[in-house]
Scaffold this motif. Sequence first.
Motif, mmCIF file in Angstrom:
data_model
loop_
_atom_site.group_PDB
_atom_site.id
_atom_site.type_symbol
_atom_site.label_atom_id
_atom_site.label_comp_id
_atom_site.label_asym_id
_atom_site.label_seq_id
_atom_site.Cartn_x
_atom_site.Cartn_y
_atom_site.Cartn_z
ATOM 1 N N THR A 186 23.821 63.411 19.984
ATOM 2 C CA THR A 186 24.400 62.564 21.027
ATOM 3 C C THR A 186 25.843 62.956 21.354
ATOM 4 O O THR A 186 26.433 62.423 22.314
ATOM 5 C CB THR A 186 24.393 61.097 20.575
ATOM 6 N N LEU A 187 26.441 63.873 20.600
ATOM 7 C CA LEU A 187 27.864 64.158 20.695
ATOM 8 C C LEU A 187 28.241 64.741 22.057
ATOM 9 O O LEU A 187 27.609 65.680 22.544
ATOM 10 C CB LEU A 187 28.267 65.130 19.582
ATOM 11 N N LYS A 188 29.326 64.207 22.658
ATOM 12 C CA LYS A 188 29.852 64.712 23.918
ATOM 13 C C LYS A 188 31.216 65.378 23.746
ATOM 14 O O LYS A 188 31.534 66.306 24.489
ATOM 15 C CB LYS A 188 29.969 63.575 24.939
ATOM 16 N N GLN A 189 32.001 64.896 22.784
ATOM 17 C CA GLN A 189 33.312 65.491 22.521
ATOM 18 C C GLN A 189 33.465 65.735 21.026
ATOM 19 O O GLN A 189 33.273 64.816 20.223
ATOM 20 C CB GLN A 189 34.451 64.575 22.988
ATOM 21 N N LEU A 190 33.812 66.983 20.668
ATOM 22 C CA LEU A 190 34.068 67.341 19.277
ATOM 23 C C LEU A 190 35.437 68.017 19.222
ATOM 24 O O LEU A 190 35.627 69.096 19.786
ATOM 25 C CB LEU A 190 32.984 68.278 18.744
ATOM 26 N N ASN A 191 36.383 67.387 18.556
ATOM 27 C CA ASN A 191 37.748 67.915 18.482
ATOM 28 C C ASN A 191 38.198 67.949 17.033
ATOM 29 O O ASN A 191 38.509 66.917 16.433
ATOM 30 C CB ASN A 191 38.711 67.064 19.321
ATOM 31 N N LEU A 192 38.248 69.158 16.462
ATOM 32 C CA LEU A 192 38.672 69.353 15.067
ATOM 33 C C LEU A 192 39.977 70.151 14.989
ATOM 34 O O LEU A 192 40.326 70.646 13.915
ATOM 35 C CB LEU A 192 37.578 70.096 14.293
ATOM 36 N N SER A 193 40.698 70.264 16.062
ATOM 37 C CA SER A 193 41.835 71.187 16.151
ATOM 38 C C SER A 193 42.940 70.877 15.156
ATOM 39 O O SER A 193 43.105 69.746 14.701
ATOM 40 C CB SER A 193 42.418 71.139 17.568
ATOM 41 N N TYR A 194 43.715 71.944 14.821
ATOM 42 C CA TYR A 194 44.925 71.845 14.014
ATOM 43 C C TYR A 194 44.664 71.219 12.636
ATOM 44 O O TYR A 194 45.301 70.244 12.236
ATOM 45 C CB TYR A 194 46.015 71.065 14.761
ATOM 46 N N ASN A 195 43.699 71.784 11.945
ATOM 47 C CA ASN A 195 43.440 71.423 10.553
ATOM 48 C C ASN A 195 43.423 72.697 9.710
ATOM 49 O O ASN A 195 43.028 73.762 10.195
ATOM 50 C CB ASN A 195 42.098 70.693 10.411
ATOM 51 N N PRO A 196 43.842 72.621 8.441
ATOM 52 C CA PRO A 196 43.883 73.823 7.590
ATOM 53 C C PRO A 196 42.536 74.138 6.946
ATOM 54 O O PRO A 196 42.433 74.238 5.718
ATOM 55 C CB PRO A 196 44.942 73.462 6.544
#
Length: 996
Positions: A186-196
Amino acid sequence: MLLRLALLLILLAPCTFSLNQEGLILQQLKLVFDDPDNFFSDWNDRDITPCKWRGVTCDSLTHSVTSLDFSNANLAGPFPASLLCRLRNLTSISFYNNSVNSTLPEADLPLCRTIVHLDLAQNLLTGKLPSSVAELPNLKYLDLTGNNFSGEIPGSFGTFRQLEVLGLVENLIEGAVPAFLGNISTLKQLNLSYNPFFPGRIPPELGNLTNLETLWLTQCNLIGEIPDSLGRLSRLTDLDLALNALDGPIPSSLTELTSVVQIELYNNSLTGELPPNGWSKMTALRRVDASMNGLTGTIPTELCELPLESLNLYENSFEGELPESIANSTNLYELRIFQNNLTGALPKDLGKNSPLLWLDVSSNNFSGEIPANLCEKGVLLELLMIDNSFSGEIPASLGQCQSLNRVRLANNNFSGAVPDGLWGLPHVSLLDLKSNSFSGGIAKTIASASNLSSLILSSNKFSGDIPEEIGFLETLLEFSGNDNVFSGSLPGSIVNLGQLGRLDLHDNALSGELPKGIHSWKKLNELNLANNDLSGNIPPQIGSLSVLNYLDLSGNRLTGKIPNELQNLKLNQLNLSNNRLSGDIPPLYAKVMYRNSFLGNPGLCGDIDGLCDGRSDRNNGYAWLLKSIFVLAGVVLIMGVLWFYWKYRNFRKVKLAIDKSKWTLMSFHKLGFSEYEILDALDEDNVIGSGSSGKVYKVGLSSGEAVAVKKLWASTKIADESSDVEKCNVQDDGFAAEVETLGKIRHKNIVKLWCCCTTRDCKLLVYEYMPNGSLGDLLHSNKSGLLDWPIRYKIAMDAAEGLAYLHHDCVPPIVHRDVKSNNILLDGDFGARVADFGVAKVVDTNGKGTKSMSVIAGSCGYIAPEYAYTLRVNEKSDIYSFGVVILELITGRLPVDPEYGEKDLVKWVCTTLDQKGIDHVIDTKLDSWFKEEICKVLNVGLLCTSPLPINRPSMRRVVKMLQEVGGGNQLKNGRTKDGKLTPYYYEDASDQGSVA
């Protein structure tokens, strides 16, 4: 009867009009938080329901609470899940941008079964991501951006039933980007930015998210190729994979993304060509950023035929011409293609059909003329064309482009006169025309350039007088007009430029005297008027310019005495040679080291040998007698010293005679010398330093090169001679750590250990020789003027890369534990090397990341707060110490000083910034021209010295931030919180300070 009824109503009133159950729950919630801004001030317990309270929304029919919005309320306290879950109809919770802290309660979250929208972004939450949040059956929106969550993404996150938005940006999440996220259909937006994240590939399973519209994986430590499966995301509108280490070609499957609006691939290691075909399918594509990769080939014509708004392909290896079709993009507002190998002329209609704001084609091989229609729509802000082969004249139309604020045409083949209108554009802050063949003069219309801060006209054929109108430019910081044919006197109005930091007009034909009123240049750092035809006296007022450190008036016809007031200046460069000066040289400068500053002035006398014939011949007899006595005494003294030295060497050779056969040599690189060549040179004459661990000698080799030899102080421990390695690792933990660490390391910013030599009771470490010594010694001495800002920035960058190598590329990672300016050595070009690994430790290999030490290592002023009281060491301790080094570089101050009282440098900087401002923090020796860049590096230093280790960036992140400062590629992201696209704003990507 009426009286009784009224009395009954009064008695029943507290029951009839009391606050309902949900209101009472919210009153308890109010008590959980610290509320300094009185957000809850209208939460009145005399109301019947809480539906009119600030931040509360209710159902219009049932008056039951359905939504709580506490965004930007400045609340502090734990997340009250147990109370919130008692609101049975609550569907939406937002605590966006507060100070909600502690951890999220695993046990209580599943009770909030009605929640659809949960926004806890920009808070202070810590701990692991709660796996139980995936049990919420109705959850569609989960945003935990901008917290301090750590650990891996729990496996339960692959089981969300209805989740449409998942935001985990800017946390401390580790592990790999998990493949099970591809199960959230069902996902429309996935934002994992700026993680180590740990280095890992983009999971191909993400291609299963067929409903996905936004995929942001910026700076997630991604490696490998972009999977073809992403081409299946037919509904994707925004793809951002920037700031990673992706390699290989851009897959042609991306051209199947027919709904995509923008693609961000910049700052990777992608290679090969852009997919040559298929772009015509991507009719929705508006923004492409594939800059800073290794892409080659030509720019596809199909791509340029799309209705693009922004195209960024800079810092690649594209060849050929820019397709003419780009000029037909009616929505194009941004075109940045600098630093490629593009050739030919720019499309002649570029800008005619599009609202062009930013154009940067610098550092290519373009030729031809500037398109006349670039500012056809009247909105052009930046025109950057440096380092090409453009020719012809500047079109008159640019002189009418009132919107322009930056114009850089340096290092081309332009010619002719500059249009009068261009001189006077009201918003231009930088006009850079350096190194062309422009002619004519500066037009009087320059009086209208009210925002001009940098006027760079060097190396052209400009001529005529400098107009009086130049004095109207109150914001002018730099005026560089050297190597032209300017004539006449300097205009008297030029002294009105109170903000001027640099005035460089050397190698012209200027005449007349220096203008009166020079004392008003209070911010002038550099004054260079060499090789003109100036006459008259040197104004004493120059001595009042407190920040002046570069003064060159050589090659003129100046007369009279040198003003004694020049002794008030702290000059790094002084040149008054080849004039007609006379009289005494001021005592401060009457030294041999300044001799070249006064050559070519026949009437100038002073106590500098060879500069003039000396004083009159009176008292010659007495002078001869005194000289003879001093010469004789000097000869006797020299002979005595030589005799003593000879006796001392013989005594030392007898005392320190060593059986060279007992030395053990262990080398770590191919050597061009033997241990005997080292041993023979270890005498006191070659000592260049001494510290707590031993003496350091400079040893000149027969090859003409030099090495530095550290002889460690003697120890009472007995060496174990059972093996070569153990012979090298003898007597002292510092020696063992140094050998163990440096013997394995190969990095350009770590000092090179050539070899070690040991006997039973003596230990030598042989390093590469660093001519400029340590940063601490140079920075805190009278030679600190050698370290201008570009050099200091380079030192910070080099040291950061060395430490990043230790923390991220060594297996296991290495913690230095004694990062300080004295342990950063400088080569002949001021390149920096991290040195002295005597207390270095490897980080626990069990992944915990910390190790307990029995004693504090490090130096006063550099030790991280938590290290001092916990003795727990990890990479964050080094990062704090490096932050102190950055503050040293910016302030020029020692890490501890009696001037600070009970504070150290970190606290002094923070206090001074709050009370007095940035100007009282920056070293006065630094050129104000670089103030903006210095401020950005200062922010990095303050971030590194954060009291909480969790808030300090990794060294890899520090390197990236410093690179962004130096490269000028500061992106100001125009994305709104809901992911909508707004224009991006850049600072000048091709700007390299005063050099460019």
